[in-house]
Design a protein around this motif. Structure first.
Motif, PDB file in Angstrom:
ATOM      1  N   GLU A 174       0.822  -1.219   0.000  1.00 25.10           N
ATOM      2  CA  GLU A 174       0.000   0.000   0.000  1.00 25.10           C
ATOM      3  C   GLU A 174       0.854   1.267   0.000  1.00 25.10           C
ATOM      4  O   GLU A 174       0.555   2.243   0.699  1.00 25.10           O
ATOM      5  CB  GLU A 174      -0.925   0.004   1.225  1.00 25.10           C
ATOM      6  CG  GLU A 174      -1.859  -1.181   1.322  1.00 25.10           C
ATOM      7  CD  GLU A 174      -2.952  -1.176   0.263  1.00 25.10           C
ATOM      8  OE1 GLU A 174      -3.208  -0.106  -0.322  1.00 25.10           O
ATOM      9  OE2 GLU A 174      -3.525  -2.244   0.020  1.00 25.10           O
ATOM     10  N   THR A 175       1.907   1.271  -0.812  1.00 23.95           N
ATOM     11  CA  THR A 175       2.792   2.435  -0.819  1.00 23.95           C
ATOM     12  C   THR A 175       2.086   3.709  -1.277  1.00 23.95           C
ATOM     13  O   THR A 175       2.477   4.815  -0.923  1.00 23.95           O
ATOM     14  CB  THR A 175       4.020   2.178  -1.709  1.00 23.95           C
ATOM     15  OG1 THR A 175       4.892   3.317  -1.659  1.00 23.95           O
ATOM     16  CG2 THR A 175       3.617   1.927  -3.154  1.00 23.95           C
ATOM     17  N   THR A 176       1.012   3.558  -2.061  1.00 22.43           N
ATOM     18  CA  THR A 176       0.311   4.733  -2.573  1.00 22.43           C
ATOM     19  C   THR A 176      -0.832   5.194  -1.666  1.00 22.43           C
ATOM     20  O   THR A 176      -1.519   6.160  -1.979  1.00 22.43           O
ATOM     21  CB  THR A 176      -0.257   4.457  -3.976  1.00 22.43           C
ATOM     22  OG1 THR A 176      -1.199   3.379  -3.896  1.00 22.43           O
ATOM     23  CG2 THR A 176       0.844   4.076  -4.949  1.00 22.43           C
ATOM     24  N   THR A 177      -1.047   4.499  -0.551  1.00 21.50           N
ATOM     25  CA  THR A 177      -2.115   4.889   0.367  1.00 21.50           C
ATOM     26  C   THR A 177      -1.686   6.103   1.189  1.00 21.50           C
ATOM     27  O   THR A 177      -0.537   6.206   1.605  1.00 21.50           O
ATOM     28  CB  THR A 177      -2.454   3.718   1.319  1.00 21.50           C
ATOM     29  OG1 THR A 177      -2.903   2.616   0.543  1.00 21.50           O
ATOM     30  CG2 THR A 177      -3.535   4.111   2.308  1.00 21.50           C
ATOM     31  N   CYS A 178      -2.624   6.984   1.455  1.00 19.91           N
ATOM     32  CA  CYS A 178      -2.337   8.210   2.206  1.00 19.91           C
ATOM     33  C   CYS A 178      -1.789   7.887   3.595  1.00 19.91           C
ATOM     34  O   CYS A 178      -2.200   6.928   4.248  1.00 19.91           O
ATOM     35  CB  CYS A 178      -3.622   9.033   2.337  1.00 19.91           C
ATOM     36  SG  CYS A 178      -3.426  10.580   3.261  1.00 19.91           S
ATOM     37  N   CYS A 179      -0.859   8.737   4.070  1.00 16.13           N
ATOM     38  CA  CYS A 179      -0.265   8.548   5.396  1.00 16.13           C
ATOM     39  C   CYS A 179      -1.175   9.067   6.512  1.00 16.13           C
ATOM     40  O   CYS A 179      -0.935   8.804   7.684  1.00 16.13           O
ATOM     41  CB  CYS A 179       1.079   9.263   5.477  1.00 16.13           C
ATOM     42  SG  CYS A 179       0.960  11.073   5.466  1.00 16.13           S
ATOM     43  N   GLY A 180      -2.196   9.866   6.132  1.00 14.83           N
ATOM     44  CA  GLY A 180      -3.117  10.383   7.136  1.00 14.83           C
ATOM     45  C   GLY A 180      -2.893  11.817   7.543  1.00 14.83           C
ATOM     46  O   GLY A 180      -3.641  12.364   8.350  1.00 14.83           O
ATOM     47  N   PHE A 181      -1.863  12.465   6.985  1.00 12.48           N
ATOM     48  CA  PHE A 181      -1.595  13.849   7.405  1.00 12.48           C
ATOM     49  C   PHE A 181      -2.642  14.811   6.829  1.00 12.48           C
ATOM     50  O   PHE A 181      -3.548  15.231   7.523  1.00 12.48           O
ATOM     51  CB  PHE A 181      -0.178  14.266   7.007  1.00 12.48           C
ATOM     52  CG  PHE A 181       0.130  15.695   7.370  1.00 12.48           C
ATOM     53  CD1 PHE A 181       0.097  16.113   8.687  1.00 12.48           C
ATOM     54  CD2 PHE A 181       0.447  16.630   6.391  1.00 12.48           C
ATOM     55  CE1 PHE A 181       0.357  17.436   9.024  1.00 12.48           C
ATOM     56  CE2 PHE A 181       0.721  17.945   6.713  1.00 12.48           C
ATOM     57  CZ  PHE A 181       0.674  18.344   8.026  1.00 12.48           C
ATOM     58  N   GLY A 182      -2.506  15.146   5.572  1.00  8.75           N
ATOM     59  CA  GLY A 182      -3.522  15.973   4.920  1.00  8.75           C
ATOM     60  C   GLY A 182      -3.709  17.353   5.516  1.00  8.75           C
ATOM     61  O   GLY A 182      -4.810  17.913   5.475  1.00  8.75           O
ATOM     62  N   GLY A 183      -2.655  17.922   6.106  1.00  7.20           N
ATOM     63  CA  GLY A 183      -2.770  19.262   6.662  1.00  7.20           C
ATOM     64  C   GLY A 183      -3.743  19.330   7.818  1.00  7.20           C
ATOM     65  O   GLY A 183      -3.577  18.650   8.835  1.00  7.20           O
ATOM     66  N   THR A 184      -4.794  20.120   7.652  1.00  9.88           N
ATOM     67  CA  THR A 184      -5.767  20.285   8.729  1.00  9.88           C
ATOM     68  C   THR A 184      -6.581  19.020   8.987  1.00  9.88           C
ATOM     69  O   THR A 184      -7.226  18.910  10.022  1.00  9.88           O
ATOM     70  CB  THR A 184      -6.726  21.450   8.426  1.00  9.88           C
ATOM     71  OG1 THR A 184      -7.346  21.228   7.147  1.00  9.88           O
ATOM     72  CG2 THR A 184      -5.978  22.776   8.388  1.00  9.88           C
ATOM     73  N   PHE A 185      -6.537  18.061   8.059  1.00  9.98           N
ATOM     74  CA  PHE A 185      -7.217  16.785   8.282  1.00  9.98           C
ATOM     75  C   PHE A 185      -6.705  16.132   9.561  1.00  9.98           C
ATOM     76  O   PHE A 185      -7.478  15.562  10.342  1.00  9.98           O
ATOM     77  CB  PHE A 185      -6.978  15.857   7.087  1.00  9.98           C
ATOM     78  CG  PHE A 185      -7.584  14.483   7.248  1.00  9.98           C
ATOM     79  CD1 PHE A 185      -8.899  14.237   6.884  1.00  9.98           C
ATOM     80  CD2 PHE A 185      -6.836  13.434   7.770  1.00  9.98           C
ATOM     81  CE1 PHE A 185      -9.457  12.973   7.030  1.00  9.98           C
ATOM     82  CE2 PHE A 185      -7.386  12.165   7.923  1.00  9.98           C
ATOM     83  CZ  PHE A 185      -8.702  11.937   7.550  1.00  9.98           C
ATOM     84  N   ALA A 186      -5.386  16.221   9.798  1.00 10.18           N
ATOM     85  CA  ALA A 186      -4.789  15.602  10.978  1.00 10.18           C
ATOM     86  C   ALA A 186      -5.273  16.246  12.268  1.00 10.18           C
ATOM     87  O   ALA A 186      -5.262  15.615  13.329  1.00 10.18           O
ATOM     88  CB  ALA A 186      -3.267  15.695  10.894  1.00 10.18           C
ATOM     89  N   VAL A 187      -5.708  17.495  12.175  1.00 12.74           N
ATOM     90  CA  VAL A 187      -6.219  18.212  13.345  1.00 12.74           C
ATOM     91  C   VAL A 187      -7.714  17.944  13.536  1.00 12.74           C
ATOM     92  O   VAL A 187      -8.182  17.660  14.638  1.00 12.74           O
ATOM     93  CB  VAL A 187      -5.959  19.728  13.209  1.00 12.74           C
ATOM     94  CG1 VAL A 187      -6.538  20.471  14.403  1.00 12.74           C
ATOM     95  CG2 VAL A 187      -4.467  20.002  13.077  1.00 12.74           C
TER      96      VAL A 187
END
Length: 247
Positions: A174-187
């Motif tokens: 799953e190397t292309t799967t999002c890490c979960g950061f996404g800027g304000t998404f993480a907040v």
């Protein structure tokens, strides 16, 4: 005549990872690029844009266009950044910000000259290995959403990293799967964001790699926070940090 590049250092790189910015300069100069830095530069406008503040984002983006306008006495120069996320903002979101405005021609000019570091090295300069680059260990690569989906960058960083002496690549699941950061998404969605980071780190650990490498320190910052909290045997490195190693 040597190639000249104006470098754009994103705000979070400037404030949190200045060594990565300096390593990008080191790498560019290593391959003969003449580097120019405009100290008046600030932000590309992405944080405000992603948060829905379009007008405020446009004001910041207008300054970006001014900061990287071609000098009146020189030919247009490349704009190179160590962040695919910011490059994606310029290439894609600026279309909406400046559509039908007087700044649209200037916007198109800057868009056509703006590159992420690895694609600039490989696709513009034709360089697939940095002389003297050396780092012992195994790495696994994280495709950031911005690099892969907004900029179409996949092969270039791997080519350069595979040219580093002593370094072995092991692709994670799953190397292309999002890490979960996404800027304000993480907040805004902390629990989901942390769970996504955990999954990404577990995939990396499964490879036995020593390093997670990516084009985006925003992703790496997120993953590194989880890694440090859990005291896991992994290190996060930006591609520029790897390419500047060993010489």
């Amino acid at each position: 005549m040597p190639t000249t590049a104006d470098i754009f250092i994103p705000c979070f790189v400037d404030q949190l990872y200045p060594a990565t910015a300096m390593n990008m300069v080191k790498v560019l100069e290593r391959v003969g690029v003449r580097v120019n830095y405009n100290p008046a530069q600030t932000c590309c406008g992405q944080p405000a844009y992603n948060a829905g503040y379009v007008e405020q984002s446009r004001a910041v983006a207008e300054k970006f266009l001014q900061d990287f306008a071609a000098p009146p006495t020189e030919a247009a120069r490349y704009v190179v950044s160590p962040s695919a996320s910011c490059v994606g903002m310029v290439r894609n979101s600026y279309e909406q910000l400046f559509a039908g405005t007087a700044q649209q021609p200037a916007c198109r000019g800057v868009q056509g000259r703006t590159y992420e570091l690895t694609e600039f090295l490989v696709e513009v300069l034709g360089i697939t290995a940095i002389p003297g680059a050396r780092l012992a260990g195994k790495y696994t690569y994280h495709d950031s959403c911005a690099a892969l989906r907004e900029c179409g960058i996949r092969a270039a960083p791997r080519q350069l990293l595979d040219g580093v002496a002593g370094l072995e690549r092991i692709e994670m699941a799953e190397t292309t799967t999002c890490c979960g950061f996404g800027g304000t998404f993480a907040v805004k969605f902390e629990a989901i964001s942390v769970a996504m980071a955990q999954q990404k780190v577990e995939y990396a650990l499964d490879t036995g790699a020593d390093f997670i490498v990516s084009t985006d320190v925003s992703c790496l910052m997120h993953l590194e926070s989880y890694i440090k909290k859990e005291k896991l045997p992994l290190k996060c490195l930006h591609v520029a940090d790897v390419l500047a190693s060993g010489w």
